[in-house]
Design an enzyme around this catalytic site. Structure first.
Site, short mmCIF file in Angstrom:
data_model
loop_
_atom_site.label_atom_id
_atom_site.label_comp_id
_atom_site.label_asym_id
_atom_site.label_seq_id
_atom_site.Cartn_x
_atom_site.Cartn_y
_atom_site.Cartn_z
N GLY A 158 0.84 -1.20 0.00
CA GLY A 158 0.00 0.00 0.00
C GLY A 158 0.87 1.25 0.00
CB ALA A 159 4.29 1.73 -1.40
CG ASP B 68 -3.50 9.80 2.28
OD1 ASP B 68 -2.74 10.12 1.35
OD2 ASP B 68 -4.65 10.26 2.43
CD GLU C 72 -8.99 13.18 17.09
OE1 GLU C 72 -7.95 12.62 16.68
OE2 GLU C 72 -10.09 13.05 16.51
CG HIS D 59 -5.82 4.13 19.91
ND1 HIS D 59 -5.01 3.21 19.29
CD2 HIS D 59 -6.23 4.99 18.93
CE1 HIS D 59 -4.92 3.50 18.01
NE2 HIS D 59 -5.64 4.57 17.77
NE ARG E 295 -3.80 16.71 18.66
CZ ARG E 295 -2.53 16.63 19.02
NH1 ARG E 295 -2.01 17.60 19.77
NH2 ARG E 295 -1.77 15.61 18.62
CG ASP F 259 4.90 19.60 35.68
OD1 ASP F 259 4.98 18.55 35.02
OD2 ASP F 259 4.52 20.68 35.21
NE ARG G 188 -16.77 19.51 30.93
CZ ARG G 188 -15.72 18.87 31.45
NH1 ARG G 188 -14.52 19.38 31.29
NH2 ARG G 188 -15.88 17.76 32.11
#
Length: 580
Positions: free
Chosen positions: A38-39, A42, A252, A276, A367, A487, A553
């Site tokens: 699939g070169a 995208d 996002e 994920h 995001r 932090d 939100r």
């Protein structure tokens, strides 16, 4: 550490030595062929080829050993493929002569072969080109290494696997190998996933199959096991006795942006949560493995997934942003959620009663991706700090990778300078080296404070003061508390170091034969078993998404579910990344 400098103890070979010792395998000496299927698409242009280029620049792919083959249906020449990907490898006009020379040398390693995904002719030609490369490098037959990267839709996986098995495999086993890397989605539900796994499993053994989830290649996701199991003070806190709830969030601030037709087939749960976020969930919740061997780690992840209770409808909120169906590729009657909050509960001694809140959405007001561990209220709170929020440990996955702990910390003003001085001068070996940089309005003393914390001091804070929300005395004459943090912000702490892209790590892991950060078949099955009943109810229209406005939100019902699950929002506190 007293000088203020930081050092890195190089341990990059630890896993490789361990794997080699465990497997007793023949040393790998043959040349490497990387085939990008699939070169012309995208994914290959934007992710796969740039990752290979960065590995080449860093010396992990050597020009005298590796050759890269692009394969796709598009009829183009070698130079046309090189020109198509060139702009994705070095962006902008500020490239140095050295970078341009590196780019030129890398592009010469790429050869293109055109063919269909179900035709013997194309794959026979591909095998011929690979074999010619192996002969040119004087590689003994069977000792060469062949890596096939599927930058393809899953619908063609079975036919491509069959072609590779029939025409492009190594001829013998003299230290060489053939491996395939397949991208998600791995099916749409349990049945389709199992069917796909059967089709691939008939042709390749599990050690040859690398199901890639790029979230497992992210810097702070890879740091989770080290964080949990190499730092003593976390271990006694990481359980239901101390933790009230855990959030794993993906947000996002844009919509589907031209991908509406594709996205509508899957929705936010299949696209983000089932893979994920569930992978992150496993690493947060799993038990300590017996060793660093990949199979031991993956065993523990499977145990967590198999302990998840069935999802309750009342612990699910779905949303769809206003304007989603304006995309002409999205059906007018689409029931596909672009937002979801799902509560998972684990039936285990460690996590009984602790809600794990997985939340993902598009077209929201920010995001970010993060893990937020919220601890229980302090019993007998004599300082009345609960109104300002609970203790939290937050791992920011993107953007601006960071870990920060909000700790309850009340310090009499007269002793503040003494305390900070003690922290700054602490020179014990540092396991976690946090920077605290908090600007408090109206304060000269606390305007900017740089702190280095050793294990002993962090343990002191954790056991004597409190676990992880930092309340400090607000500068002034009165004894009031404010929120601050310990932090570790990667951009500030590790200046000058580039954090590798996830695809770079995972492709390198594939070459090295390390499957720790890839999804095993039984793990994939357990993940689909959790979500398939819910997905089928959504697909059948039994559960409807609530409309929400872009830039918000998400649905208000999601915040109500968070509150019912025990999450206490911190009002008035905003994490400010350090700028020192």
């Amino acid at each position: 550490m007293g000088s203020g400098c930081w050092t890195i103890e190089k341990r990059s070979n630890l896993r490789n030595e361990f794997l080699s010792r465990e497997s007793g395998s023949v040393p790998e000496t043959g040349c490497l062929s990387v085939v990008v299927l699939g070169a012309s698409g995208d994914l290959a242009k934007k992710k796969t080829f740039p990752a290979l280029f960065n590995l080449y620049r860093q010396g992990f792919l050597l020009s005298n050993e590796v050759h890269i083959f692009g394969y796709a249906r598009t009829k183009i020449s070698d130079d046309e493929l090189r020109n198509r990907i060139r702009g994705f490898l070095i962006q902008g006009k500020g490239a140095s002569d050295e970078q341009l020379e590196e780019l030129s040398k890398f592009l010469q390693l790429i050869k293109y072969v055109s063919g269909s995904y179900d035709s013997a002719e194309g794959f026979q030609l591909l095998d011929k080109e690979i074999s010619e490369h192996e002969v040119s490098k004087k590689t003994i037959e069977g000792s060469s290494r062949r890596l096939f990267y599927f930058a393809l839709p899953p619908s063609v996986y079975p036919s491509v696997c069959k072609m590779i098995k029939n025409y492009c495999m190594n001829k013998s086993d003299l230290g060489g190998w053939t491996r395939i890397v397949v991208e998600k989605p791995f099916g749409k539900d349990l049945d389709s996933s199992e069917k796909l796994s059967d089709q691939i499993g008939e042709l390749f053994e599990e050690p040859q199959i690398y199901r890639i989830d790029h979230y497992l290649g992210k810097e702070l996701v890879q740091n989770l096991l080290v964080l949990r199991f190499a730092n003593r003070f976390f271990m006694p806190l990481w359980n239901r006795d101390n933790i009230d709830n855990v959030q794993i969030v993906f947000r996002e601030d844009f919509g589907t942006e031209g991908r509406g037709g594709y996205f509508d087939e899957y929705g936010i749960i299949r696209d983000i949560i089932q893979n994920h976020l569930l992978q992150v969930f496993c690493l947060v919740a799993m038990e300590k493995p017996g060793s660093l061997k990949p199979e031991r780690i993956r065993d523990e992840k499977v145990k967590v997934l198999q302990s998840v209770l069935p999802i309750k409808d009342e612990e699910v909120v779905l949303g769809q942003y206003d304007g989603y169906k304006d995309d002409p590729t999205v059906p007018d009657n689409s029931n596909t959620p672009t937002f979801a909050t799902v509560v998972l509960r684990i039936h285990s001694e460690r996590w009984e009663g602790v809600p794990f809140i997985l939340k993902a959405g598009k077209a929201l007001n920010s995001r970010k991706a993060e893990i937020r561990v919220q601890f229980k209220d302090v019993p007998g709170d004599i300082f009345k700090c609960q109104k300002q929020g609970r203790n939290e440990f937050v791992i920011r996955l993107q953007p601006k990778e960071a870990m920060y702990m909000k700790l309850t910390f009340l310090v009499p003003e007269v002793r503040a300078e003494t305390l900070w001085s003690r922290v700054a001068k602490h020179d014990h070996p540092v396991v976690l080296d946090f920077l605290s940089c908090k600007k408090l309005k109206g304060s000269k003393l606390y305007n900017v404070v740089k702190v280095k914390c050793s294990v002993s001091l962090l343990s002191y804070i954790a056991h004597r003061l409190d676990y992880s929300l930092m309340q400090v005395k607000q500068p002034g004459l009165e004894m009031s508390t404010v929120q601050s943090e310990l932090d570790l912000s990667y951009g500030q702490r590790y200046q000058g170091l580039t954090i590798p892209e996830a695809y770079e790590r995972l492709i390198l892991d594939t070459i090295r034969g390390d499957q720790q950060h890839f999804v095993r078949r039984d793990e994939l099955k357990a993940a689909w078993e959790i979500f398939t009943p819910l997905l089928h109810r959504i697909d059948n229209g039994e559960l409807k998404p609530t409309l929400y406005q872009p830039g918000s939100r998400g649905p208000e019902e999601a915040d109500q579910l968070l509150e019912r699950s025990g999450y206490v929002q911190t009002h008035g506190y905003i994490w400010i990344p350090p700028t020192l």
